[in-house]
Design a protein around this motif. Structure first.
Motif, PDB file in Angstrom:
ATOM      1  N   SER A 209       0.832  -1.213   0.000  1.00 47.08           N
ATOM      2  CA  SER A 209       0.000   0.000   0.000  1.00 47.08           C
ATOM      3  C   SER A 209       0.862   1.257   0.000  1.00 47.08           C
ATOM      4  O   SER A 209       0.518   2.257  -0.656  1.00 47.08           O
ATOM      5  CB  SER A 209      -0.920  -0.003   1.224  1.00 47.08           C
ATOM      6  N   LEU A 210       1.978   1.222   0.721  1.00 43.21           N
ATOM      7  CA  LEU A 210       2.866   2.385   0.752  1.00 43.21           C
ATOM      8  C   LEU A 210       3.498   2.630  -0.616  1.00 43.21           C
ATOM      9  O   LEU A 210       3.598   3.784  -1.062  1.00 43.21           O
ATOM     10  CB  LEU A 210       3.957   2.164   1.805  1.00 43.21           C
ATOM     11  N   GLU A 212       2.183   1.770  -3.493  1.00 49.31           N
ATOM     12  CA  GLU A 212       1.099   2.265  -4.355  1.00 49.31           C
ATOM     13  C   GLU A 212       0.826   3.738  -4.091  1.00 49.31           C
ATOM     14  O   GLU A 212       0.613   4.521  -5.023  1.00 49.31           O
ATOM     15  CB  GLU A 212      -0.159   1.428  -4.110  1.00 49.31           C
ATOM     16  N   TRP A 213       0.864   4.157  -2.833  1.00 53.02           N
ATOM     17  CA  TRP A 213       0.636   5.560  -2.491  1.00 53.02           C
ATOM     18  C   TRP A 213       1.759   6.426  -3.046  1.00 53.02           C
ATOM     19  O   TRP A 213       1.509   7.511  -3.569  1.00 53.02           O
ATOM     20  CB  TRP A 213       0.557   5.711  -0.976  1.00 53.02           C
ATOM     21  N   SER A 216       1.323   6.862  -6.728  1.00 55.85           N
ATOM     22  CA  SER A 216       0.203   7.761  -7.003  1.00 55.85           C
ATOM     23  C   SER A 216       0.599   9.218  -6.791  1.00 55.85           C
ATOM     24  O   SER A 216       0.212  10.098  -7.563  1.00 55.85           O
ATOM     25  CB  SER A 216      -0.987   7.400  -6.112  1.00 55.85           C
ATOM     26  N   GLN A 217       1.390   9.474  -5.739  1.00 55.88           N
ATOM     27  CA  GLN A 217       1.819  10.843  -5.479  1.00 55.88           C
ATOM     28  C   GLN A 217       2.790  11.326  -6.547  1.00 55.88           C
ATOM     29  O   GLN A 217       2.763  12.498  -6.942  1.00 55.88           O
ATOM     30  CB  GLN A 217       2.479  10.926  -4.093  1.00 55.88           C
ATOM     31  N   ARG A 222      -4.836  13.717  -9.679  1.00 59.98           N
ATOM     32  CA  ARG A 222      -5.782  12.812 -10.314  1.00 59.98           C
ATOM     33  C   ARG A 222      -6.438  13.483 -11.527  1.00 59.98           C
ATOM     34  O   ARG A 222      -6.916  14.604 -11.449  1.00 59.98           O
ATOM     35  CB  ARG A 222      -6.863  12.400  -9.314  1.00 59.98           C
TER      36      ARG A 222
END
Length: 259
Positions: A209-210, A212-213, A216-217, A222
């Motif tokens: 999850s980290l 993926e975050w 994304s950043q 978005r």
């Protein structure tokens, strides 16, 4: 029939919070003397995080499913303040005894709802650990953390030394230490053995999850979807017709049998 109400109706009111739209009613199992157990009602409008499962562990232990209604009742009863405990410190003995009864009711309702016993043990273990963190003295919390850390280190060392007798002794030592926790020993045993595997899976999920975050950043804000503007479509509503038309009403003066 443990729950006297239908399925729980929930509306998401936060990232990990839901609002109850209808009452959830639970009745304790009958007492040993054959009398009906107490009835507990989680009222509509109550906010809950269900089984308090961390989001990184949802892929392993989902808060939804057969455990939803037991989690709502447990959350409600955990917030209820008995009359004899009003004004008492959260870390007093009375609070721990009250939460112990609530946690046992949680485990019973999970089994009655049909939750597999292993999953019910994991959820109950989480409730017991949460009780010690909130209602235990600081020394007890430190003792619980030390017990788990030493137990996990002993299990890992024992697995590496197998099949020697040292390995077997190290694997069995946490079981003996867990027995010192009295009525909560089953929860401690679950945290020592299956809980270590669950913790490892949770850490792996948190790492994914980290990553993926971070991706994304780094990819920027978005993107939004641009929709072309269209003229509104005019239409004439069609009158509703009955699916079963009524039989025609005979005219006055008409005979019953016409030729």
């Amino acid at each position: 029939m443990p729950f006297l109400s239908g399925s729980a109706r929930l509306e998401q009111s936060g990232e990990c919070e839901w609002t109850l739209l209808s009452d959830v009613v639970y009745r304790d199992p009958d007492g040993p003397d054959g009398t009906p157990g107490d009835t507990w009602i989680a009222p509509a409008g109550m906010r809950t995080d269900l089984a308090s499962v961390p989001r990184v562990a949802w892929a392993i232990l989902s808060p939804f499913g057969l455990q939803t209604r037991p989690a709502i009742i447990h959350d409600h009863l955990s917030r209820e303040i008995p009359e004899d405990l009003e004004g008492s410190a959260l870390r007093c003995t009375g609070w721990r005894m009250h939460r112990q009864q609530v946690d046992r009711r949680f485990r019973t309702s999970l089994v009655e709802e049909g939750v597999p016993r292993f999953r019910a043990s994991l959820l109950w273990m989480g409730a017991v650990m949460g009780r010690w963190l909130v209602h235990g003295h600081h020394a007890q919390v430190m003792a619980m953390v030390a017990t788990l850390l030493l137990s996990w280190a002993s299990i890992i060392a024992g697995a590496l030394l197998m099949p020697s007798w040292w390995g077997g002794a190290l694997l069995g030592a946490p079981f003996l230490v867990g027995a010192l926790w009295g009525r909560d020993r089953s929860a401690v045993w679950t945290a020592q053995y299956p809980g270590m595997i669950l913790l490892a899976l949770g850490i792996g999920t948190a790492v994914v999850s980290l990553v993926e975050w971070a991706i994304s950043q780094a990819s920027g804000p978005r993107a939004t979807i641009a929709r072309p503007k269209v003229r509104p479509i005019s239409f004439t509503p069609v009158p509703l017709r009955s699916p079963h038309p009524e039989p025609p009403v005979p005219r006055e003066g008409a005979s019953e049998h016409q030729t």
